[in-house]
Write a protein that holds these residues in place. Structure first.
Motif, PDB file in Angstrom:
ATOM      1  N   ALA A 452      41.000 -20.844  45.536  1.00  9.72           N
ATOM      2  CA  ALA A 452      39.598 -21.739  45.223  1.00  9.72           C
ATOM      3  C   ALA A 452      38.884 -22.303  46.497  1.00  9.72           C
ATOM      4  N   GLU A 453      39.948 -22.568  47.487  1.00  8.75           N
ATOM      5  CA  GLU A 453      39.246 -23.066  48.698  1.00  8.75           C
ATOM      6  C   GLU A 453      38.634 -22.081  49.735  1.00  8.75           C
ATOM      7  N   VAL A 454      39.099 -20.845  49.681  1.00 14.55           N
ATOM      8  CA  VAL A 454      38.572 -19.767  50.368  1.00 14.55           C
ATOM      9  C   VAL A 454      37.705 -18.643  49.598  1.00 14.55           C
ATOM     10  N   GLY A 455      38.156 -18.611  48.598  1.00 16.72           N
ATOM     11  CA  GLY A 455      37.442 -17.454  47.813  1.00 16.72           C
ATOM     12  C   GLY A 455      37.892 -16.039  47.767  1.00 16.72           C
ATOM     13  N   PRO A 456      37.964 -15.319  46.636  1.00 13.87           N
ATOM     14  CA  PRO A 456      38.610 -14.131  46.776  1.00 13.87           C
ATOM     15  C   PRO A 456      38.017 -13.003  47.874  1.00 13.87           C
ATOM     16  N   THR A 457      36.866 -13.117  48.193  1.00 12.71           N
ATOM     17  CA  THR A 457      36.191 -12.088  49.017  1.00 12.71           C
ATOM     18  C   THR A 457      36.743 -12.254  50.443  1.00 12.71           C
ATOM     19  N   ASP A 458      36.537 -13.530  50.792  1.00 12.17           N
ATOM     20  CA  ASP A 458      37.134 -13.949  52.176  1.00 12.17           C
ATOM     21  C   ASP A 458      38.638 -13.908  52.210  1.00 12.17           C
ATOM     22  N   LEU A 459      39.522 -14.203  51.246  1.00 10.82           N
ATOM     23  CA  LEU A 459      40.929 -13.694  51.190  1.00 10.82           C
ATOM     24  C   LEU A 459      41.337 -12.156  51.435  1.00 10.82           C
ATOM     25  N   GLY A 460      40.217 -11.406  50.769  1.00 13.55           N
ATOM     26  CA  GLY A 460      40.483 -10.071  50.968  1.00 13.55           C
ATOM     27  C   GLY A 460      40.315  -9.607  52.552  1.00 13.55           C
ATOM     28  N   THR A 461      39.171 -10.127  53.131  1.00 16.19           N
ATOM     29  CA  THR A 461      38.867 -10.012  54.463  1.00 16.19           C
ATOM     30  C   THR A 461      40.076 -10.342  55.191  1.00 16.19           C
ATOM     31  N   VAL A 462      40.791 -11.436  55.389  1.00 11.36           N
ATOM     32  CA  VAL A 462      41.807 -11.823  56.093  1.00 11.36           C
ATOM     33  C   VAL A 462      42.970 -10.904  55.812  1.00 11.36           C
ATOM     34  N   ALA A 463      43.216 -10.480  54.325  1.00 16.82           N
ATOM     35  CA  ALA A 463      44.362  -9.566  53.900  1.00 16.82           C
ATOM     36  C   ALA A 463      44.411  -8.272  54.437  1.00 16.82           C
ATOM     37  N   GLN A 464      42.932  -7.822  54.553  1.00 12.93           N
ATOM     38  CA  GLN A 464      42.733  -6.336  55.248  1.00 12.93           C
ATOM     39  C   GLN A 464      42.968  -6.200  56.649  1.00 12.93           C
ATOM     40  N   ALA A 465      42.655  -7.441  57.400  1.00 13.50           N
ATOM     41  CA  ALA A 465      42.646  -7.772  58.827  1.00 13.50           C
ATOM     42  C   ALA A 465      44.210  -7.834  59.323  1.00 13.50           C
ATOM     43  N   ALA A 466      45.229  -8.079  58.135  1.00 13.02           N
ATOM     44  CA  ALA A 466      46.763  -8.677  58.648  1.00 13.02           C
ATOM     45  C   ALA A 466      47.210  -7.772  59.704  1.00 13.02           C
ATOM     46  N   PRO A 467      47.098  -6.355  59.712  1.00 14.16           N
ATOM     47  CA  PRO A 467      47.719  -5.752  60.812  1.00 14.16           C
ATOM     48  C   PRO A 467      47.050  -6.012  62.475  1.00 14.16           C
ATOM     49  N   ASP A 468      45.833  -6.289  62.324  1.00 12.30           N
ATOM     50  CA  ASP A 468      45.238  -6.542  63.586  1.00 12.30           C
ATOM     51  C   ASP A 468      45.710  -8.196  63.891  1.00 12.30           C
ATOM     52  N   LEU A 469      45.628  -8.993  62.921  1.00 12.10           N
ATOM     53  CA  LEU A 469      46.024 -10.503  63.124  1.00 12.10           C
ATOM     54  C   LEU A 469      47.584 -10.449  63.676  1.00 12.10           C
ATOM     55  N   ALA A 470      48.266  -9.436  63.127  1.00 11.60           N
ATOM     56  CA  ALA A 470      49.602  -9.326  63.626  1.00 11.60           C
ATOM     57  C   ALA A 470      49.891  -9.007  65.052  1.00 11.60           C
ATOM     58  N   ILE A 471      49.026  -8.521  65.275  1.00 13.02           N
ATOM     59  CA  ILE A 471      48.994  -7.709  66.928  1.00 13.02           C
ATOM     60  C   ILE A 471      48.635  -8.930  67.892  1.00 13.02           C
ATOM     61  N   LEU A 472      47.403  -9.722  67.416  1.00 13.11           N
ATOM     62  CA  LEU A 472      46.969 -10.769  68.068  1.00 13.11           C
ATOM     63  C   LEU A 472      47.893 -11.946  68.139  1.00 13.11           C
ATOM     64  N   THR A 473      48.995 -12.192  67.198  1.00 14.28           N
ATOM     65  CA  THR A 473      49.755 -13.227  67.157  1.00 14.28           C
ATOM     66  C   THR A 473      50.930 -12.887  68.113  1.00 14.28           C
ATOM     67  N   GLU A 474      51.372 -11.466  67.923  1.00 11.54           N
ATOM     68  CA  GLU A 474      52.508 -10.929  68.958  1.00 11.54           C
ATOM     69  C   GLU A 474      52.236 -10.941  70.347  1.00 11.54           C
ATOM     70  N   PHE A 475      50.986 -10.211  70.473  1.00 10.48           N
ATOM     71  CA  PHE A 475      50.809  -9.755  72.016  1.00 10.48           C
ATOM     72  C   PHE A 475      49.563 -10.839  72.536  1.00 10.48           C
ATOM     73  N   GLY A 476      48.661 -11.495  71.768  1.00 18.27           N
ATOM     74  CA  GLY A 476      47.629 -12.299  72.332  1.00 18.27           C
ATOM     75  C   GLY A 476      47.815 -13.186  73.382  1.00 18.27           C
ATOM     76  N   PRO A 477      49.003 -14.068  72.989  1.00 22.03           N
ATOM     77  CA  PRO A 477      49.210 -15.154  74.032  1.00 22.03           C
ATOM     78  C   PRO A 477      49.581 -14.399  75.466  1.00 22.03           C
ATOM     79  N   GLU A 478      50.414 -13.344  75.425  1.00 16.66           N
ATOM     80  CA  GLU A 478      51.090 -12.860  76.635  1.00 16.66           C
ATOM     81  C   GLU A 478      49.798 -12.168  77.330  1.00 16.66           C
ATOM     82  N   VAL A 479      49.022 -11.673  76.622  1.00 18.78           N
ATOM     83  CA  VAL A 479      47.762 -10.859  77.108  1.00 18.78           C
ATOM     84  C   VAL A 479      46.592 -11.998  77.920  1.00 18.78           C
ATOM     85  N   ALA A 480      46.505 -12.851  77.009  1.00 13.34           N
ATOM     86  CA  ALA A 480      45.628 -14.058  77.762  1.00 13.34           C
ATOM     87  C   ALA A 480      46.017 -14.689  78.912  1.00 13.34           C
TER      88      ALA A 480
END
Length: 545
Positions: A452-480
């Motif tokens: 209801a809040e995000v919408g199916p399309t945007d939820l799909g976009t986030v779900a598709q990017a899950a592997p990349d978001l995991a990389i950013l969560t794991e290594f992003g702070p260290e690289v920054a």
């Protein structure tokens, strides 16, 4: 006139005329260029090598450390290699490195074997580091010594230049393995030339001090009866040999850093590719090679060493200090970096060729027969400092490893996940709650609220990017964090290089020779008169029945 000789026993009968002498010097310089083409080619593809073998920057530094330690051990051993022949050491040492570089290094299966091969190549390089300048000293009277040493010093510099040129022209379309093969094949060709054409001086000649052409005639007139005793370590373990040898090693810290880590510096500091880093080095090594020769000629023409050493070192310190501040600043441009590096290179050239000429003259002052062991001290200190620098750089510049290992991965994930990140940023609390559950186990009421809040399309976009978001969560702070700390770390290291130049400066006063060209010319005139008197005396003695 030379002896008939096999491929191992290779000596002139007499001090050669200018033609054979220049040919010998040219082969030594060519062998040195091809050697350092092979030694330095790995630095041009350092990032690719680290990624291929899964090396951290610290492990890659260990490769340099092992090579430096092996080279230091070999440099000490090289002092006793005169019984094998300096020409043999250069020719067959180059052949061994060439064969390993061409046929073994490109196909090594793991980083451990890569490390072992670096030790083998470092050991041979340490032998040649002593044997090749010893041969240059043998075939260059003191009147032309700085010019000859300037030419020899173009070996490592032109080797670096060839690495940069070949990499900048070919790296976009070839692999790191092929870059290494280019260097190895070149080495094989040059080693064959050296095996066929390189000659030694017999000990009775090379163990004499030759200042000018007149001295050559005197050496021949004296004959073998006055050949000095072989050199011993105690002959050259003197302050005016040991301290300058240690000082010049510290003075070379910046040069050693750029030779081994320029691609890493430009990649991690400014995001430049290996090919862009090589294009910078084209300018740097070209200017250094040319200025090395020019400064050697000027030093010989004026007959002084110390003014060049002191002036060049002070200029290099100032330029390196500016580089430490400017080149580590965000947004620095390509032309500014090139200008500063060229200024440092030219300043270093003002001092280095005259220094090496003066250093060999210091050794000759204690005994020309000890040239090899004196140069072994220089080679040992240089390789020890190289190894220590390789240890220190990763300890000071700690931000390199996260950027080399994960920087590219994080940057690519950041680009692909940008739309998904924008969506998450609009609903941070919701996605924080969603992240607590596996994608297949989200509670129905939470899934309904998300739809209801995000919408199916945007939820799909986030779900598709899950592997990349995991990389950013794991290594992003260290690289920054590494990216933010890296400029300060590199700047600190370059200030350490300035300190090394400062340590070297007082040792320049231990190099023999005059400060004034006028006094130097007067000394030479007196030497020539003494040689003429001795030649006349020998001639008169030979006429007596």
């Amino acid at each position: 006139m030379t002896r008939t000789f096999p491929l191992w026993k290779r000596e002139f009968d007499h001090y050669p005329a200018d033609g054979p002498r220049f040919r010998n010097l040219a082969i030594v310089v060519l062998a040195t260029i091809s050697l350092y083409f092979m030694i330095y080619v790995t630095s041009a593809v350092a990032v690719s090598v680290m990624q291929h073998f899964g090396m951290s920057f610290g492990y890659f530094a260990v490769v340099a450390i092992i090579g430096g330690v092996a080279g230091a051990m070999a440099a000490l051993a090289a002092g006793a290699l005169d019984r094998w022949g300096r020409a043999n050491t250069v020719a067959y040492g180059l052949l061994l490195v060439s064969l390993v570089t061409t046929f073994v290094v490109p196909v090594v299966p793991n980083k451990e074997l890569f490390l072992l091969l670096s030790a083998v190549m470092g050991f041979v390089e340490g032998l040649m580091l002593v044997a090749s300048p010893a041969m240059v000293r043998d075939f260059s009277p003191q009147l032309g010594r700085a010019t000859a040493m300037g030419l020899w010093n173009t070996g490592p510099v032109v080797g670096s230049l060839v690495v940069a040129l070949v990499a900048s022209l070919t790296l976009s379309s070839s692999s790191w393995q092929q870059e290494i093969r280019y260097a190895g094949i070149t080495g094989i060709v040059v080693s064959v030339i050296a095996i066929i054409g390189l000659r030694d001086l017999p000990a009775r000649i090379r163990n004499q001090v030759i200042v000018s052409a007149q001295d050559r005639a005197l050496v021949e007139a004296r004959g073998a009866a006055e050949s000095p005793e072989p050199g011993r370590w105690r002959t050259v373990l003197r302050l005016d040999v040991v301290l300058p040898a240690a000082g010049i090693a510290f003075n070379l810290l910046f040069y050693l850093t750029m030779v081994g880590n320029s691609a890493v510096f430009f990649s991690t500091m400014h995001g430049w590719s290996e090919q862009q880093a090589s294009s910078v080095n084209n300018w740097v090594w070209t200017s250094q090679a040319l200025s090395m020769i020019v400064m050697g000629i000027l030093s010989d023409r004026l007959r002084v060493r110390k003014p060049f050493i002191v002036a060049g070192t002070i200029a290099a310190m100032c330029c390196t200090a500016v580089f430490a501040v400017v080149a580590t600043s965000p947004g620095v441009t390509y032309p500014v970096v090139v200008f500063l590096l060229v200024a440092i290179s030219v300043s270093g050239s003002v001092s280095y060729a005259p220094w090496l000429a003066g250093f060999t003259e210091n050794i000759e002052r204690h005994g020309a027969a000890a040239t090899a062991v004196g140069l072994a001290i220089w080679g040992w200190t240089t390789r020890v400092i190289t190894a220590l620098a390789a240890i220190a750089i990763p300890l000071v510049v700690t931000g390199v490893t996260p950027l080399v290992e994960h920087g590219k991965q994080v940057a690519e994930a950041q680009l692909r996940a940008a739309p998904a990140q924008a969506i998450v940023a609009q609903h941070p609390a919701l996605f924080e709650e969603l992240s607590r559950y596996p994608a297949t186990s989200i509670p129905p009421d939470l899934a309904a609220r998300a739809a209801a809040e995000v919408g199916p399309t945007d939820l799909g976009t986030v779900a598709q990017a899950a592997p990349d978001l995991a990389i950013l969560t794991e290594f992003g702070p260290e690289v920054a964090r590494a990216s933010s700390e890296l400029p300060r770390q590199w700047e600190l290291w370059f200030w350490i290089c300035v300190a090394g130049q400062l340590l070297f400066l007082p040792t320049a006063f231990l190099i023999r020779g005059r400060w004034s060209p006028r006094r130097a010319r007067a000394d030479l005139a007196e030497h020539e008169r003494e040689v003429s008197r001795e030649l006349n005396a020998l001639a008169q003695h030979s006429k007596q029945p």
